[in-house]
Design an enzyme around this catalytic site. Structure first.
Site, PDB file in Angstrom:
ATOM      1  N   GLY A  19       0.876  -1.171   0.000  1.00 13.22           N
ATOM      2  CA  GLY A  19       0.000   0.000   0.000  1.00 13.22           C
ATOM      3  C   GLY A  19       0.911   1.218   0.000  1.00 13.22           C
ATOM      4  O   GLY A  19       2.105   1.080   0.181  1.00 13.22           O
ATOM      5  N   CYS A  20       0.414   2.422  -0.211  1.00 17.35           N
ATOM      6  CA  CYS A  20       1.358   3.515  -0.414  1.00 17.35           C
ATOM      7  C   CYS A  20       0.737   4.901  -0.363  1.00 17.35           C
ATOM      8  O   CYS A  20      -0.465   5.058  -0.340  1.00 17.35           O
ATOM      9  CB  CYS A  20       1.987   3.429  -1.796  1.00 17.35           C
ATOM     10  N   SER A  21       1.649   5.888  -0.395  1.00 16.74           N
ATOM     11  CA  SER A  21       1.249   7.263  -0.674  1.00 16.74           C
ATOM     12  C   SER A  21       1.934   7.677  -1.974  1.00 16.74           C
ATOM     13  O   SER A  21       3.060   7.260  -2.225  1.00 16.74           O
ATOM     14  CB  SER A  21       1.709   8.183   0.447  1.00 16.74           C
ATOM     15  N   ARG A  48       1.206   6.597   5.691  1.00 12.25           N
ATOM     16  CA  ARG A  48       0.838   5.699   4.589  1.00 12.25           C
ATOM     17  C   ARG A  48       2.025   4.844   4.145  1.00 12.25           C
ATOM     18  O   ARG A  48       1.884   3.989   3.275  1.00 12.25           O
ATOM     19  CB  ARG A  48       0.320   6.495   3.383  1.00 12.25           C
ATOM     20  N   GLY A 187       5.823   6.850  -1.188  1.00 12.43           N
ATOM     21  CA  GLY A 187       6.134   6.278   0.123  1.00 12.43           C
ATOM     22  C   GLY A 187       5.462   4.926   0.195  1.00 12.43           C
ATOM     23  O   GLY A 187       4.302   4.800  -0.180  1.00 12.43           O
TER      24      GLY A 187
END
Ligand code: SF4
Ligand code: SF4
Lengths: 382, 500
Positions: A19-21, A48, A187
């Protein structure tokens, strides 16, 4: 024993889950933006990521070398470096080769980072397609030479990434020395890939870069579809698959990015009635041909290349994307707060419709609620 | 000759319940129930019973049950009851043993060793009640890439494409093998479902011409009923090379079944045996197939996809590749468990390979050769449930055909007596009295219910995996895991062991 730092997917799962930003900013007038903008924005969304991956891509980085392919290459051994440099020397004329200016104290277990400005050797290229040549050689290094990984291989751009919080990755690369007219940032919150620098985002091929938040549930068939066109998905990441998909559709098959987006995230059959006949024909032709490339499952991506930055979500927008504009600047972000931090006086913000691409180009600022007609896109692109 | 064969079933009639109504006598087409005039009671000739449950279903007082005859042979793993009885039958009759339906032998059913995936945490499942879930499928050859002209018009020529609303179609079942009423039920259901039914090799009865836009017609070795209108009518024309239940074998519709109507539809004299030769006598090699494919395309002005159906045999992958290169737009692969109206038992039970293996190896081969886009793949032969449909699609099929399952929906109890022409359920027969047992309206409703139910289940399966289009499952073997399979089996299926 195998060095786990070199493995993208040490558990041998089908692929990497995370998962991420994500964040992207572009000055569509071509003005340069300092690295502090993407760094502060992505750092705001720290919850995140989990410190296991961060990275940045910038365009307009090397105007003094704008005709050379800029290779950012990571080495985790001297032997790997020697082999890669020999290979590069065989196929390219190297104008400049240098270690990148880094701060090794910023992160643990850092690899060596090198930069090369290179051009294909004319006698090897033999009038062939230059981009295909560079792409083939890049894939060759990444898949068959050990301890080496090409982060990016495009002109006047580059990728900086590693294992750590994005903020620390930026410190490692001393990112504040660079500026560009497009920045994308990432990120990362991986669940099964604890630490390989090459596996961080952005993923780059030629001057394409992709940052991505999501999990592509259609990965298995996307990968098999791409194999038919000669792409080897060796990293087992969604980002790699997306990059190859875009490369195939836009570079090799010559589709404008807006049209390629309709192959990656096509409208529902049930919404087809709302389209005009030409549009229906286009969308149907794309879906029948590229059905195996339909990216299914939750995702938001920011795709960038020379002069262009595109945001796209899956058809039912299962991952967030917010767009903001301010004058000539276009911002894309997982969360609106990050845009507001770096650009408090936004003219407009909106959440795009699922599957509808948001396109920023030199000289072109998108507006909220914009949809496009295929014919217009073509008229603009040719 | 005195028969040494014991009866296989015993019919138990509860005397406290039976009201001597004779329904079972009238319903039984195998003379297993009769009325003893002298004693004034209904009795059974158990040796005739085939366990089709027709009487059980219709007995008004639930007085009947049918059991296997508990009679035991001396235990012997080698000389089992079936083996002994087959030998006895042949000793008493001579000739080949004929049978109907698909093989009932316990060959591995790979569908039962494959498990599907679902989303948890890292990606969300999608709720088909709230979000669109797309099953629409286009059959036909696809280009390698699409090109547009400067004004955004599609420049790439597309081969004809046929859209089906669900990736489930009805298998070929010819008029003669099944009754006209069965075909009517299939055609009507196909129309309501937006899918396709298949005439089989027995021609297209004029009363079914109105279903043309949901019809596939077959051109088989006997060329029965093939004329220019027949080729102009349907959506797809299918060249039938083989059938999973009897690879390498032709067909034989006995003269008794060739009634006036059948004879006209098949264009053969009434009462003559309709013999389908084993091979097409104009196809002795792959280039001959190409000629027939193009002859049909020429005859229809390149407006319809041409499909080629083969039985799954040892070299199916290589054969399929040849078929695609010969111009087939759709290839249908019919597995070992596929059914038939009549086949020699020795062939049905010993020849061919399971559909799962054939399908996986064909999809893999076509991808390796970079020609998977050039033909759609349809899998058939042993699809029993929506789970099987999803697994077949994940292995690489564009769509599946269902035959046995469709007949079961109409009442078939898989008694394997189709070759006798006495089907008690009125399905596999041309007896004008028996065929009335199928009401096409109700038949169509049952078929629509079945396929609708399965389609909803496939949508649920897709949603659970976190995808909302059937394209994302097609050939996506990462969504399959194997249990209880050898490494070689998993390698051919292209799947990994569950837990890995
Ligand atoms: S149908 Fe049932 S009740 Fe009627 S005669 Fe047969 S067994 Fe008896
Ligand atoms: S179609 Fe009729 S004869 Fe054939 S298996 Fe089914 S019930 Fe028996």
């Amino acid at each position: 024993m195998r060095d786990l730092r070199l493995l993208n997917n040490r558990y041998g799962d089908d692929r990497v889950f995370d998962g991420c930003s994500i964040f992207g900013v572009m000055d569509t007038s071509g003005g340069l933006i300092g690295a502090d903008v993407p760094i502060r924005a992505i750092d705001l969304m720290r919850d995140r990521d989990n410190g296991l991956g961060g990275g940045f891509a910038a365009y307009g980085l090397y105007p003094e070398h704008e005709d050379s392919y800029a290779f950012h290459i990571m080495y985790s051994s001297r032997a790997g470096q020697r082999e890669t440099e020999e290979y590069l020397g065989e196929w390219f004329t190297i104008a400049e080769a240098e270690p990148m200016d880094v701060d090794p104290s910023a992160l643990p277990n850092t690899p060596a980072m090198y930069r090369y400005f290179a051009s294909p050797k004319a006698n090897e290229l033999r009038g062939g397609d230059t981009e295909q040549y560079v792409s083939d050689r890049t894939m060759k290094i990444n898949t068959s030479i050990g301890d080496s990984f090409v982060f990016s291989s495009g002109k006047n751009m580059g990728v900086f990434k590693g294992v750590g919080h994005p903020f620390d990755v930026a410190r490692f690369f001393r990112l504040e020395q660079y500026s560009g007219y497009i920045w994308t940032a990432h990120g990362r919150f991986p669940t099964n890939t604890p630490g390989w620098w090459g596996g961080a985002h952005p993923f780059g091929l030629l001057d394409w870069t992709v940052v991505h938040n999501g999990e592509i549930s259609s990965y298995g068939i996307n990968q098999r579809f791409l194999e038919q066109y000669g792409y080897q998905c060796s990293l087992q990441t969604d980002t790699e698959v997306i990059t190859y998909a875009v490369d195939l559709l836009v570079r090799r098959h010559g589709l404008p990015i807006e049209v390629a987006a309709k192959a990656l995230a096509p409208p529902f059959w049930s919404d087809m009635d709302q389209l005009c006949a030409d549009e229906r024909e286009m969308v149907t032709a794309l879906r029948l041909t590229y059905g195996g490339l339909l990216l299914n499952g939750p995702f938001t991506i920011i795709i960038a290349r020379k002069g262009e930055m595109v945001g796209l979500t899956d058809r039912i927008r299962l991952r967030p994307l917010v767009v903001g504009t301010q004058g000539n600047k276009v911002l894309l972000s997982s969360e609106e707060s990050a845009m507001r931090l770096v650009c408090p006086d936004l003219d407009e913000t909106w959440i795009p419709v699922g599957g509808e691409p948001v396109v920023a180009r030199l000289g072109q600022v998108p507006t909220g609620g914009e949809t496009w007609e295929g014919a217009e896109v073509f008229a603009g692109a040719h | 000759m005195k028969s040494y064969l014991p009866s296989v079933y015993v019919v138990e009639r509860d005397p406290n319940r039976c009201i001597q109504c004779k329904v079972c006598v009238n319903q039984c087409t195998f003379d297993a129930n009769y009325f003893d005039e002298e004693e004034g009671v209904v009795k059974s000739h158990e040796e005739n019973c085939v366990d089709c449950h027709r009487c059980v279903a219709f007995c008004p007082t639930n007085a009947l049950t049918v059991r296997r005859n508990p009679l035991e042979y001396r235990t012997n793993a080698n000389w089992r009851a079936e083996v002994i009885e087959d030998i006895l039958k042949q000793a008493e009759t001579g000739g080949m043993l004929l049978t109907g339906m698909g093989s009932d032998k316990p060959y591995p059913i790979y569908f039962d060793h494959l498990l599907l995936n679902a989303s948890q945490v890292t990606n969300p499942s999608i709720d088909p009640l709230r979000e669109p879930m797309e099953l629409s499928t286009y059959l036909g050859r696809k280009p390698e890439r699409v090109e547009f002209d400067a004004s955004g018009r599609v420049k790439t020529p597309f081969a004809p494409q046929i859209k089906i609303e669900t990736p489930i179609m009805f298998s070929a079942m010819s008029y003669g093998a099944v009754s006209l009423r069965v075909q009517q039920s299939l055609a009507q259901a196909a129309m309501e479902l937006g899918t396709l039914w298949n005439t089989g090799e027995g021609g297209l009865h004029p009363s079914l011409a109105k279903y043309a836009s949901n019809t596939i017609v077959q051109v088989a070795t006997g060329r029965f009923g093939v004329h220019s209108e027949y080729l102009r009518a349907p959506q797809i024309i299918e060249i039938k090379i083989g059938q999973g239940a009897k690879p390498g074998i032709g067909g034989h519709l006995p003269g008794e079944k060739v009634t006036d109507d059948v004879s006209r539809t098949r264009m053969i004299p009434m009462g003559t045996d309709a013999l389908s030769p084993a091979p097409h006598h104009d196809i002795y090699s792959i280039e001959d197939l190409r000629q027939l494919i193009y002859a049909i395309k020429e005859a229809t002005g390149y407006t319809k996809p041409v499909s080629v159906k083969i039985a799954a045999v040892h070299n199916t992958a290589a054969i399929a590749s040849g078929m695609v290169r010969a111009g087939a737009d759709i290839i249908v692969i019919d597995g070992l468990r596929g059914a038939t109206g009549a086949a020699p038992k020795a062939i049905r039970d010993n020849v061919g390979i399971p559909i799962e293996l054939a399908l996986a190896s064909v999809d893999t081969r076509l991808r390796q050769e970079g020609i998977r886009n050039q033909a759609s793949i349809v899998a058939s032969g042993g699809i029993r449930s929506s789970g099987d449909v999803a697994k077949a699609i994940a292995l690489g099929a564009d769509a599946v055909n269902i035959g046995t399952a469709a007949l079961i929906a109409l009442g078939c109890h898989v008694c394997q007596q189709c070759h006798t022409g006495k089907c008690a359920w009125g399905i596999c027969t041309s007896d004008p009295v028996l065929t009335k047992r199928i009401n096409p309206e109700l038949g169509a409703e049952r078929l629509v219910n079945l396929v609708r139910g399965w389609s909803l289940e496939v949508k649920d399966i897709l949603g659970g995996m976190g995808v909302n289009a059937i394209e994302s499952l097609r050939g996506n073997r990462l969504h399959l895991r194997g249990v209880d399979l050898t490494d070689t089996e998993m390698d051919i299926l292209g799947v990994r062991m569950a837990g890995s």
